[in-house]
Scaffold this motif. Structure first.
Motif, mmCIF file in Angstrom:
data_model
loop_
_atom_site.group_PDB
_atom_site.id
_atom_site.type_symbol
_atom_site.label_atom_id
_atom_site.label_comp_id
_atom_site.label_asym_id
_atom_site.label_seq_id
_atom_site.Cartn_x
_atom_site.Cartn_y
_atom_site.Cartn_z
ATOM 1 N N LEU A 67 0.828 -1.213 0.000
ATOM 2 C CA LEU A 67 0.000 0.000 0.000
ATOM 3 C C LEU A 67 0.852 1.248 0.000
ATOM 4 N N ILE A 68 1.870 1.224 0.839
ATOM 5 C CA ILE A 68 2.767 2.371 0.904
ATOM 6 C C ILE A 68 3.456 2.594 -0.433
ATOM 7 N N GLU A 69 3.842 1.488 -1.056
ATOM 8 C CA GLU A 69 4.520 1.597 -2.353
ATOM 9 C C GLU A 69 3.599 2.160 -3.419
ATOM 10 N N GLU A 70 2.292 1.754 -3.395
ATOM 11 C CA GLU A 70 1.345 2.289 -4.371
ATOM 12 C C GLU A 70 1.127 3.793 -4.166
ATOM 13 N N GLU A 71 1.018 4.207 -2.891
ATOM 14 C CA GLU A 71 0.841 5.631 -2.620
ATOM 15 C C GLU A 71 2.040 6.438 -3.091
ATOM 16 N N GLU A 72 3.232 5.914 -2.871
ATOM 17 C CA GLU A 72 4.426 6.614 -3.319
ATOM 18 C C GLU A 72 4.468 6.730 -4.837
ATOM 19 N N GLU A 73 4.045 5.662 -5.526
ATOM 20 C CA GLU A 73 4.019 5.705 -6.986
ATOM 21 C C GLU A 73 3.033 6.757 -7.492
ATOM 22 N N GLU A 74 1.842 6.837 -6.820
ATOM 23 C CA GLU A 74 0.853 7.839 -7.223
ATOM 24 C C GLU A 74 1.386 9.255 -7.018
ATOM 25 N N GLU A 75 2.042 9.498 -5.863
ATOM 26 C CA GLU A 75 2.608 10.815 -5.595
ATOM 27 C C GLU A 75 3.681 11.176 -6.617
ATOM 28 N N GLU A 76 4.495 10.186 -6.960
ATOM 29 C CA GLU A 76 5.551 10.441 -7.939
ATOM 30 C C GLU A 76 4.968 10.754 -9.309
ATOM 31 N N GLU A 77 3.876 10.039 -9.653
ATOM 32 C CA GLU A 77 3.244 10.276 -10.953
ATOM 33 C C GLU A 77 2.619 11.685 -11.003
ATOM 34 N N GLU A 78 1.956 12.092 -9.878
ATOM 35 C CA GLU A 78 1.380 13.429 -9.824
ATOM 36 C C GLU A 78 2.462 14.498 -9.931
ATOM 37 N N ALA A 79 3.590 14.247 -9.270
ATOM 38 C CA ALA A 79 4.693 15.212 -9.339
ATOM 39 C C ALA A 79 5.224 15.334 -10.763
ATOM 40 N N ASN A 80 5.306 14.198 -11.465
ATOM 41 C CA ASN A 80 5.784 14.227 -12.848
ATOM 42 C C ASN A 80 4.816 14.997 -13.748
ATOM 43 N N VAL A 81 3.497 14.800 -13.525
ATOM 44 C CA VAL A 81 2.491 15.505 -14.319
ATOM 45 C C VAL A 81 2.575 17.007 -14.082
ATOM 46 N N SER A 82 2.713 17.367 -12.782
ATOM 47 C CA SER A 82 2.835 18.790 -12.451
ATOM 48 C C SER A 82 4.080 19.394 -13.069
ATOM 49 N N CYS A 83 5.178 18.657 -13.037
ATOM 50 C CA CYS A 83 6.419 19.145 -13.632
ATOM 51 C C CYS A 83 6.270 19.335 -15.129
ATOM 52 N N ARG A 84 5.591 18.379 -15.783
ATOM 53 C CA ARG A 84 5.388 18.499 -17.233
ATOM 54 C C ARG A 84 4.518 19.701 -17.579
ATOM 55 N N GLU A 85 3.481 19.952 -16.759
ATOM 56 C CA GLU A 85 2.611 21.104 -17.000
ATOM 57 C C GLU A 85 3.378 22.416 -16.876
ATOM 58 N N GLU A 86 4.247 22.492 -15.853
ATOM 59 C CA GLU A 86 5.046 23.692 -15.675
ATOM 60 C C GLU A 86 5.992 23.899 -16.855
ATOM 61 N N GLN A 87 6.624 22.791 -17.279
ATOM 62 C CA GLN A 87 7.518 22.887 -18.427
ATOM 63 C C GLN A 87 6.759 23.298 -19.687
ATOM 64 N N GLU A 88 5.544 22.777 -19.825
ATOM 65 C CA GLU A 88 4.742 23.116 -20.999
ATOM 66 C C GLU A 88 4.393 24.607 -21.001
ATOM 67 N N GLU A 89 4.000 25.138 -19.811
ATOM 68 C CA GLU A 89 3.679 26.557 -19.725
ATOM 69 C C GLU A 89 4.876 27.429 -20.083
ATOM 70 N N VAL A 90 6.051 27.034 -19.583
ATOM 71 C CA VAL A 90 7.259 27.793 -19.871
ATOM 72 C C VAL A 90 7.572 27.776 -21.361
ATOM 73 N N LEU A 91 7.439 26.592 -21.977
ATOM 74 C CA LEU A 91 7.747 26.478 -23.400
ATOM 75 C C LEU A 91 6.741 27.232 -24.261
ATOM 76 N N VAL A 92 5.458 27.203 -23.857
ATOM 77 C CA VAL A 92 4.436 27.943 -24.605
ATOM 78 C C VAL A 92 4.733 29.438 -24.562
ATOM 79 N N ALA A 93 5.091 29.910 -23.359
ATOM 80 C CA ALA A 93 5.441 31.335 -23.239
ATOM 81 C C ALA A 93 6.677 31.674 -24.051
ATOM 82 N N LEU A 94 7.651 30.769 -24.064
ATOM 83 C CA LEU A 94 8.876 31.004 -24.826
ATOM 84 C C LEU A 94 8.599 31.031 -26.323
ATOM 85 N N VAL A 95 7.753 30.126 -26.793
ATOM 86 C CA VAL A 95 7.398 30.087 -28.217
ATOM 87 C C VAL A 95 6.679 31.375 -28.618
ATOM 88 N N GLU A 96 5.758 31.832 -27.757
ATOM 89 C CA GLU A 96 5.035 33.069 -28.046
ATOM 90 C C GLU A 96 5.983 34.263 -28.099
#
Length: 516
Positions: A14-43
């Motif tokens: 259970l602990i391992e599954e929760e850690e995997e979910e947290e890591e996945e959410e962190a990766n998604v958040s990181c990708r969104e931030e990177q996407e926002e930065v790149l969109v602003a840079l392209v503009e």
């Protein structure tokens, strides 16, 4: 006892599954931030490419016009010498001298008119200092004896009766972008340098030459008009000339200035009291100096504003304390002859503080101390736009890119700047402003300037700062405020082709600010 290991094994899973979910959410958040930065840079980079392409197109057009002018001059010279065939009008020899471009124009192209004092350029970069120390580069000037003969190298004004070549700018829809962003896009001010204006009293006007990117002019309460040249590759400027432009009778200073679209002359406005001269013309390429127009259509009070209209036919408009808005058309018969026509005197019940022209049609905007905003259709001969706000109006500026957008400066604290659409009656698109630490009063001497792409507005302040506004930002405060001077800032002008802001202040200094 055999069940204990089973339960113990479930807990780590259970602990391992929760850690995997947290890591996945962190990766998604990181990708969104990177996407926002790149969109602003392209503009940002897309806008930069558009701006560069616009400048390239502009320079190519100017180069073609310069080549045509050169060929015409050669043809006239050959005709004068009686040997037309000696210099072909449709070709340029390889050993000909290179054309003088905007980046290698020298003082000889704009000699100082008499009775001005011709000064040897004072290089303000000899002792450059950054804005962090707020120091002033003091440069010595040497007065040179004025020659009585006109300079042979000075360019002549275009033949009388010929119209200037008018290039219509492309309309860009910016109104839909107003107040759409929750976060601002700021500009970067890298370095600043202050140079002494060498005026003896407070500065009043700052204008840029419309055809030469190196030249700008200043005026002050001492009645002098100074011509400056930017130093290529350096954050510095040289003083080319200074001319006494006091009015004839009352010896008053110029209230406002405007540059003729050809770049050869500067126009100044004064007062209508006691039959004094109302308009002067400073000729920059002849030694005749300052001339005054005979027409005096304003009947009393100060003439507050002068503005050349962005139309094909060369004309300018003045607004005065006599409630009048006057249109001046250039005469085809004689040089420096202008015909005045009063557009209206009754649309305003108080002093007209500012005027400007819309680019898409012949409409003259005027704002007054009576809180009214008027748009007068010159062709129809009547007011096409009327609106009234709750505070006095002090200036108006049409947007350089969106031909339906204009800005009005009002006297309301923290809501000084307001945006309007000429197509919408009695509708305010957005408003923003600033708090003042030095004084609560709103000064009509504080002016604004649009950025070349039409997305930013700079404004002076009674405080020693330049306020910058992004019209896409939905807040009502400045996007940023740049510490620029020691005292109040009257104006900060965007340079139309260089990453540069030029400012004037009551500390008698001119500020040069490199931006990106």
């Amino acid at each position: 006892m055999s069940e204990l290991p089973v339960n113990a094994n479930k807990k780590p899973k259970l602990i391992e599954e929760e850690e995997e979910e947290e890591e996945e959410e962190a990766n998604v958040s990181c990708r969104e931030e990177q996407e926002e930065v790149l969109v602003a840079l392209v503009e940002h980079r897309s806008n930069e490419i558009d701006r560069i392409n616009h400048h390239i197109s502009n320079y190519q057009t100017k180069l073609i016009e310069a080549e045509k002018s050169l060929q015409n001059s050669k043809a006239k010279l050959a005709q004068l010498r009686g040997d037309v065939s000696s210099i072909p009008s449709n070709s340029v020899k390889k050993d000909d001298k290179p054309l003088k471009t905007l980046r290698n124009v020298s003082e000889e192209d704009y000699p100082s008119p008499s009775p001005s004092k011709t000064l040897r350029p004072c290089d303000s970069s000899d002792h450059p200092r950054s804005s962090s120390t707020n120091s002033v580069s003091k440069a010595k000037t040497v007065v040179v004896k004025q020659r009585s003969e006109p300079s042979r190298d000075s360019p002549n004004v275009k033949d009388r009766g010929t119209k200037r070549k008018f290039k219509q700018k492309e309309h860009k829809e910016l109104i839909r972008l107003i107040a759409r962003n929750s976060s601002p896009t700021t500009i970067k001010c890298h370095t600043s340098n202050q140079i002494s204006s060498q005026h003896k009293r407070k500065l009043r006007s700052l204008i840029l030459c419309p055809v030469n990117e190196q030249l700008f002019a200043t005026s002050s309460l001492d009645g002098m008009v100074s011509l400056w040249q930017l130093q290529p590759g350096r954050l510095a400027a040289s003083l080319l000339s200074t001319t006494d432009c006091m009015s004839r009778k009352q010896r008053r200073w110029a209230e406002d200035m405007a540059w003729h679209p050809s770049g050869h002359t500067l126009f100044s406005v004064y007062t209508a009291d006691d039959g004094d001269s109302q308009i002067s013309i400073l000729n920059l390429n002849k030694t005749r100096g300052v001339t005054f127009l005979e027409n005096k259509p304003h009947v009393k009070g100060i003439i507050n504003n002068i503005k050349f209209m962005p139309w094909e036919n060369t004309c300018f408009v003045t607004g005065g304390s006599d409630h009048a808005v006057v249109l001046w058309n250039e005469s085809d018969d004689e040089e420096n002859k202008w015909k005045s026509k009063t557009l209206h005197r009754n649309l305003h019940s108080a002093a007209v503080m500012g005027v400007d022209g819309m680019r898409n049609k012949n409409v003259v905007l005027s704002v007054g101390a009576d809180k009214r905003i008027c748009g007068f259709d010159v062709q129809v001969g009547r007011a096409d736009y009327k609106h009234q706000i709750d505070y006095k109006c002090m200036s108006v500026l049409s947007n350089p890119c969106d031909f339906n957008l204009f800005m009005v400066q009002s006297g309301e604290p923290e809501k000084q700047l307001r945006l309007f659409d000429i197509r919408l009656r009695k509708t305010e698109l957005h408003s923003f402003g600033w708090k003042q630490d030095s004084s609560e009063s709103q000064s009509a001497l504080i002016n604004q300037s649009w950025s070349p792409e039409g997305l930013y507005i700079t404004s002076g302040s009674v405080d020693p700062v330049i306020h910058v506004f992004d019209i896409r930002y939905n807040a009502r405060k400045p996007t940023q405020s740049i510490k620029a001077h020691q005292k109040r800032v009257f104006k900060a002008e965007w340079h139309y082709s260089q990453p540069l802001l030029i400012s004037i202040s009551s500390d008698l200094n001119i500020g040069l600010h490199k931006i990106s």
